[in-house]
Write a protein that holds these residues in place. Sequence first.
Motif, PDB file in Angstrom:
ATOM      1  N   GLU A   3       2.441   9.730  -3.628  1.00 32.88           N
ATOM      2  CA  GLU A   3       2.231   8.824  -4.750  1.00 32.88           C
ATOM      3  C   GLU A   3       2.319   7.384  -4.288  1.00 32.88           C
ATOM      4  OE1 GLU A   3       3.310  11.035  -8.903  1.00 32.88           O
ATOM      5  OE2 GLU A   3       4.397   9.242  -8.354  1.00 32.88           O
ATOM      6  N   GLN A   4       1.312   6.607  -4.664  1.00 36.50           N
ATOM      7  CA  GLN A   4       1.254   5.190  -4.333  1.00 36.50           C
ATOM      8  C   GLN A   4       1.180   4.407  -5.643  1.00 36.50           C
ATOM      9  OE1 GLN A   4       1.062   3.638  -1.151  1.00 36.50           O
ATOM     10  NE2 GLN A   4       1.169   1.746  -2.304  1.00 36.50           N
ATOM     11  N   LYS A   5       2.123   3.500  -5.855  1.00 39.16           N
ATOM     12  CA  LYS A   5       2.103   2.695  -7.077  1.00 39.16           C
ATOM     13  C   LYS A   5       1.252   1.446  -6.850  1.00 39.16           C
ATOM     14  CE  LYS A   5       6.795   3.942  -8.623  1.00 39.16           C
ATOM     15  NZ  LYS A   5       6.652   5.282  -8.797  1.00 39.16           N
ATOM     16  N   TYR A   6       0.576   1.003  -7.923  1.00 28.79           N
ATOM     17  CA  TYR A   6      -0.162  -0.258  -7.863  1.00 28.79           C
ATOM     18  C   TYR A   6       0.005  -0.964  -9.202  1.00 28.79           C
ATOM     19  CZ  TYR A   6      -3.964   1.894 -10.558  1.00 28.79           C
ATOM     20  OH  TYR A   6      -4.704   2.501 -11.528  1.00 28.79           O
ATOM     21  N   GLN A   7      -0.113  -2.289  -9.175  1.00 25.57           N
ATOM     22  CA  GLN A   7       0.150  -3.080 -10.377  1.00 25.57           C
ATOM     23  C   GLN A   7      -1.111  -3.745 -10.908  1.00 25.57           C
ATOM     24  OE1 GLN A   7       3.347  -5.853  -9.557  1.00 25.57           O
ATOM     25  NE2 GLN A   7       4.827  -4.312 -10.173  1.00 25.57           N
ATOM     26  N   CYS A   8      -1.163  -3.829 -12.242  1.00 24.89           N
ATOM     27  CA  CYS A   8      -2.224  -4.565 -12.931  1.00 24.89           C
ATOM     28  C   CYS A   8      -1.574  -5.460 -13.973  1.00 24.89           C
ATOM     29  CB  CYS A   8      -3.190  -3.618 -13.644  1.00 24.89           C
ATOM     30  SG  CYS A   8      -4.279  -2.713 -12.557  1.00 24.89           S
ATOM     31  N   SER A   9      -2.162  -6.635 -14.167  1.00 20.11           N
ATOM     32  CA  SER A   9      -1.700  -7.534 -15.220  1.00 20.11           C
ATOM     33  C   SER A   9      -2.265  -7.058 -16.557  1.00 20.11           C
ATOM     34  CB  SER A   9      -2.181  -8.961 -14.938  1.00 20.11           C
ATOM     35  OG  SER A   9      -3.597  -9.015 -15.064  1.00 20.11           O
ATOM     36  N   LEU A  10      -1.703  -7.548 -17.656  1.00 21.27           N
ATOM     37  CA  LEU A  10      -2.241  -7.218 -18.975  1.00 21.27           C
ATOM     38  C   LEU A  10      -3.692  -7.674 -19.094  1.00 21.27           C
ATOM     39  CD1 LEU A  10       0.464  -7.818 -21.741  1.00 21.27           C
ATOM     40  CD2 LEU A  10      -0.796  -5.730 -21.255  1.00 21.27           C
ATOM     41  N   GLU A  11      -4.015  -8.818 -18.502  1.00 18.06           N
ATOM     42  CA  GLU A  11      -5.392  -9.313 -18.528  1.00 18.06           C
ATOM     43  C   GLU A  11      -6.326  -8.314 -17.840  1.00 18.06           C
ATOM     44  OE1 GLU A  11      -2.825 -12.973 -18.938  1.00 18.06           O
ATOM     45  OE2 GLU A  11      -2.760 -11.189 -17.691  1.00 18.06           O
TER      46      GLU A  11
END
Length: 139
Positions: A3-11
Amino acid sequence: PIEQKYQCSLEELFRGCQKRFKVQDRIVSIDVKPGWKEGTKVTYTDLGPSKVSFVLQQKKHPWFTRQGDDLHWVCSLTRSQAAKGVTLTVPMLDGSNVKLSTKGESVYHGGCMAIASHGMPIKGGPERGNLVIEFRLTG
């Protein structure tokens, strides 16, 4: 599976975006769709000996919190402003502004006002959640 986590902004979650990752010698891309939620998984089975799952994490936003498909914004007003009524301008994720007035409305500490269809896109359709404004009174 890995499992690899990645981030996204609300935009990014509002508009949709593309994220690219290097896995061993390959570049993989994920087409993040408008309205995706934290915890959404994309799994690749062809990247080597084991499956690789990418798990979405939502970055903290400076003024909105997300609850399901709704965007929540806390508005601080003085008791005098709440009694007289004010005009609010809320900067939205798509760059637009929502203007509204509290004149004639009952504004109290902990009270909320909802504006339909100004929240996050609902995955798979043109509908959107709501913008929920929660009032905090000071002074």
